[in-house]
Design a protein around this motif. Structure first.
Motif, short mmCIF file in Angstrom:
data_model
loop_
_atom_site.label_atom_id
_atom_site.label_comp_id
_atom_site.label_asym_id
_atom_site.label_seq_id
_atom_site.Cartn_x
_atom_site.Cartn_y
_atom_site.Cartn_z
N GLU A 142 0.84 -1.21 0.00
CA GLU A 142 0.00 0.00 0.00
C GLU A 142 0.87 1.26 0.00
N LYS A 143 1.93 1.24 0.84
CA LYS A 143 2.80 2.43 0.92
C LYS A 143 3.51 2.68 -0.40
N ILE A 144 3.99 1.62 -1.02
CA ILE A 144 4.72 1.79 -2.29
C ILE A 144 3.76 2.23 -3.39
N ALA A 145 2.59 1.63 -3.44
CA ALA A 145 1.60 2.02 -4.46
C ALA A 145 1.24 3.49 -4.31
N ALA A 146 1.14 3.96 -3.07
CA ALA A 146 0.75 5.35 -2.84
C ALA A 146 1.89 6.33 -3.11
N ASN A 147 3.13 5.89 -2.90
CA ASN A 147 4.25 6.82 -2.95
C ASN A 147 5.20 6.61 -4.13
N ALA A 148 5.08 5.46 -4.79
CA ALA A 148 5.90 5.20 -5.98
C ALA A 148 5.04 4.43 -6.97
N PRO A 149 3.96 5.06 -7.46
CA PRO A 149 2.98 4.35 -8.28
C PRO A 149 3.64 3.67 -9.49
N GLY A 150 3.27 2.44 -9.73
CA GLY A 150 3.77 1.72 -10.90
C GLY A 150 5.14 1.12 -10.74
N ALA A 151 5.75 1.24 -9.55
CA ALA A 151 7.14 0.80 -9.37
C ALA A 151 7.28 -0.71 -9.52
N ARG A 152 8.50 -1.13 -9.83
CA ARG A 152 8.85 -2.55 -9.84
C ARG A 152 9.10 -2.99 -8.40
N VAL A 153 8.50 -4.07 -8.02
CA VAL A 153 8.75 -4.61 -6.68
C VAL A 153 9.11 -6.08 -6.79
N TYR A 154 9.96 -6.50 -5.87
CA TYR A 154 10.17 -7.95 -5.74
C TYR A 154 9.75 -8.36 -4.34
N LEU A 155 9.19 -9.55 -4.26
CA LEU A 155 8.66 -10.04 -3.00
C LEU A 155 9.71 -10.85 -2.28
N ARG A 156 10.02 -10.43 -1.07
CA ARG A 156 10.96 -11.23 -0.29
C ARG A 156 10.19 -12.32 0.44
N ILE A 157 10.71 -13.53 0.35
CA ILE A 157 10.04 -14.63 1.03
C ILE A 157 10.94 -15.24 2.10
N ILE A 158 10.30 -15.78 3.12
CA ILE A 158 11.04 -16.41 4.22
C ILE A 158 11.48 -17.79 3.78
N VAL A 159 12.74 -18.11 4.05
CA VAL A 159 13.20 -19.47 3.83
C VAL A 159 13.57 -20.08 5.19
N ASP A 160 13.53 -21.39 5.25
CA ASP A 160 13.74 -22.05 6.55
C ASP A 160 15.21 -22.06 6.95
N ALA A 161 15.41 -22.21 8.25
CA ALA A 161 16.73 -22.13 8.89
C ALA A 161 17.84 -22.76 8.05
N THR A 162 18.95 -22.06 8.05
CA THR A 162 20.07 -22.46 7.21
C THR A 162 21.26 -22.81 8.08
N GLU A 163 22.37 -23.06 7.43
CA GLU A 163 23.61 -23.33 8.15
C GLU A 163 24.48 -22.07 8.24
N ALA A 164 23.90 -20.92 8.01
CA ALA A 164 24.67 -19.68 8.08
C ALA A 164 25.19 -19.45 9.50
N GLU A 165 26.27 -18.67 9.62
CA GLU A 165 26.84 -18.43 10.94
C GLU A 165 26.17 -17.27 11.68
N TRP A 166 25.49 -16.41 10.95
CA TRP A 166 24.75 -15.29 11.57
C TRP A 166 23.33 -15.46 11.04
N PRO A 167 22.60 -16.45 11.57
CA PRO A 167 21.36 -16.87 10.95
C PRO A 167 20.29 -15.79 10.98
N LEU A 168 19.37 -15.89 10.06
CA LEU A 168 18.29 -14.92 9.99
C LEU A 168 17.09 -15.42 10.78
N THR A 169 16.35 -14.48 11.33
CA THR A 169 15.11 -14.83 11.99
C THR A 169 14.00 -14.72 10.94
#
Lengths: 399, 399
Positions: A142-169
């Motif tokens: 909603e915020k992007i549509a209102a403030n940057a109409p027509g913009a290109r967006v990519y959707l970030r999706i959650i992936v399950d726990a990894t073996e990274a050393e500074w893991p993401l929540t």
């Protein structure tokens, strides 16, 4: 052989190939720090080393576009160097976007990658001509549509726990079950949902660790395409590692293997972007620090305490939970070493760097000795507090 | 009744007596924040509230001298106000000592309380006429003897785990078994070892919790005196609490009870100093923040995520491990509330404020809503990073 070299020779072979193949055993940064006196903790960054790492990653990534994750280190010298090499940028805020523009980047080379944006900052970016935004929730659409109409967006999706050393929540990204609905919603709001992004986890040491994560993303990707969404952009994010003591794949090989895993699962995606931050700049920087005190709490204590003039609140924030284990070098590295608890200088008892897993340092170490901390080019200078306990922020010198 | 008051009435009676006995239900700071718009997260400090708290603590502490722990909040307005009230100061570094001098404090009102000091800073302090230093190790005694010959020192000793909410590690202090040897060593080095210090633990909510700690210190104190060391100074440190939602003793009663426990164990000590930091300034400050995003990761998730424009790296560092639990107020506090996970704005997955114990906030909360965070006067502004993710440090306004 120089005393400073002992730390280097203890490194595994992959590190030697990552940054220093055609370099003498003592890097430019290390030579610089050895030759200078510093009045306060100082991060020295070798922009030539950044350039070499960029070239190695670019070679491995092939047709994927590099968007440097500015948050890792926004030093203007790094941004200008990377811009001159053709890098694009991923920014977390309006200030970072402005820094990229100041370094010469064109608006179309920038991505506003934080999924948590202030509405007025979206509007400002849109006015600058920046047209690529990360999104992971209805309200952000909603915020992007209102403030940057027509913009290109990519959707970030959650992936399950990894073996990274500074893991993401789960802080960033939408659940995969909501992805198709959010893409459809973005379209309904007049935006252009061009693709997906994810983050494999910071400091993912081996390319092979990407495979199960890519499987999760590919499932969403193909489901979206099957539903008629024409996705053209895959943002594989960061996660490219630096050498902190445990073996990592060399950068060109690492990047090439990740791309092979991507190709296998996604086929010929028109646009691929990667956002190395740590993997691009960490090894190019080293911190010059100083011992302030060495002590034992009791005569029968197993370990000494070694206190440095830098700590968790003045640049070494990533030692939280002892997650990132920095490597140290001193002028006494030819002497006998012993385990010690390493701590920062502030009057905060949480300002302890390594205690659960003590660090080996020369037994002769004393107040006033110089300590060099390796691979500090990422996530140090900007994390430093403005002045907790009256200690000044980390100084930064680019060479 | 105003919507903002609901949070206040939920507080326990001890809080109401701590800061607002003769105040209207909405404090000056809260009224100020409600009336203003803020472009970025801002800490608003009421110096009159600091003065009231100083008076309450001073009343309870009686003949003990207050040395304000500058690290809690070094805002010049606070230092000047406390100086005008006759406060002394405890500083962690040369910069903090200089700030106290700039605020008008005389050198003899200052203590250099960090046990980890740079040799050149000791020399500088000595030149300024500052003559009281903390010490907890042989090497620190050597540095002080070399750089501030003849100075008064007090020995900080380690006390065993307390019931404090931000507990101390063994980082500071000497083991009690080494105390007498260090006092003797200080004398041998020509210093004047005047007494002992300790820290009961930050945010020790009840005066009664001091008793077992004081027992430990008193044992060392009396052993030193029995050995012929003439101790004249007892530094009882900090630990004075602020109200974060769990009941605390009112400040004057708390301080008086601590002094009673001290008298009981130490008798008529010539000089007693106390170093309140948090307990003096925390409740006088409130942060004005803003909601940037509210989202659900999956449709069947129990909790929303609420993202603020301030996080762990821009002022709320003490939410680490969810240790300090701030209280929130919004203009929607009359609406139905629900649990949410609260997070900061940076692209760092560690920048989550409360997740294990979610926070109750209005269900109608939306991006752009103002959020007020109570009792933020201590350990916020100086902890803020210089610009992680391009976010500016916490702004500070004193009223």
């Amino acid at each position: 052989m120089n005393a400073y070299v002992t730390g280097l020779t203890a490194r595994d072979s992959s590190f030697v190939t990552t940054a220093n193949t055609d370099q003498p055993a003592v890097s430019r940064v290390e030579a610089y720090i050895r030759a200078q006196d510093f009045a306060r903790p100082t991060l020295v960054i070798d922009t030539e080393a950044v350039a070499r790492q960029f070239a190695a990653l670019a070679q491995g990534l092939g047709r994927a576009r590099i968007h440097y994750a500015v948050k890792a280190n926004p030093a203007p010298e790094i941004l200008r160097k990377l811009h001159s090499l053709g890098s694009n940028f991923d920014a977390a805020s309006r200030v970072e976007l402005q820094m990229c523009l100041d370094a010469g980047a064109a608006p179309e080379q920038l991505s506003f990658g934080n999924t948590i944006k202030r509405a007025s900052d979206i509007a400002w970016a849109h006015e600058q001509g920046i047209d690529l935004f990360a999104v992971d929730a209805e309200e952000e659409i909603e915020k992007i549509a209102a403030n940057a109409p027509g913009a290109r967006v990519y959707l970030r999706i959650i992936v399950d726990a990894t073996e990274a050393e500074w893991p993401l929540t789960r802080k960033f990204g939408s659940g995969r079950d909501k992805a198709l609905a959010l893409i459809a919603m973005a379209k309904d709001y007049g935006l252009n949902p061009v693709g997906l992004s994810f983050h494999v986890g910071s400091q993912t040491r081996r390319a092979a660790m990407w495979a199960p994560i890519l499987d999760q993303v590919a499932a969403v990707w193909h489901a979206a395409k099957a539903e008629g969404h024409e996705l053209t952009l895959l943002n594989i994010g960061g996660g490219f590692p630096a050498f902190y003591g445990r073996e990592i794949d060399a950068p060109a090989l690492y990047a090439a293997e990740v791309m092979r895993l991507v190709q296998e699962r996604f086929g010929d995606v028109p646009e691929i972007m990667a956002e190395p931050g740590r993997g691009l700049v960490a090894e190019a920087g080293m911190i010059a620090a100083e011992v302030l005190l060495v002590s034992k709490k009791s005569d029968d204590d197993l370990h000494r305490w070694v206190y440095l003039d830098i700590g968790r609140f003045s640049g070494l924030a990533e030692t939280e939970g002892e997650a990132i284990r920095y490597q140290f070098a001193t002028a006494r590295d030819h002497e006998t070493t012993g385990a010690c608890i390493l701590a920062g200088p502030s009057c905060d008892s949480a300002d302890v760097l390594y205690e659960k897993q003590p660090v080996q340092l020369p037994l002769g170490l004393r107040a006033g000795d110089k300590v060099m901390i390796r691979a500090c080019g990422a996530y140090t200078s900007t994390y430093a507090s403005v002045g907790f306990n009256g200690f000044p922020p980390l100084d930064v010198v680019a060479i």
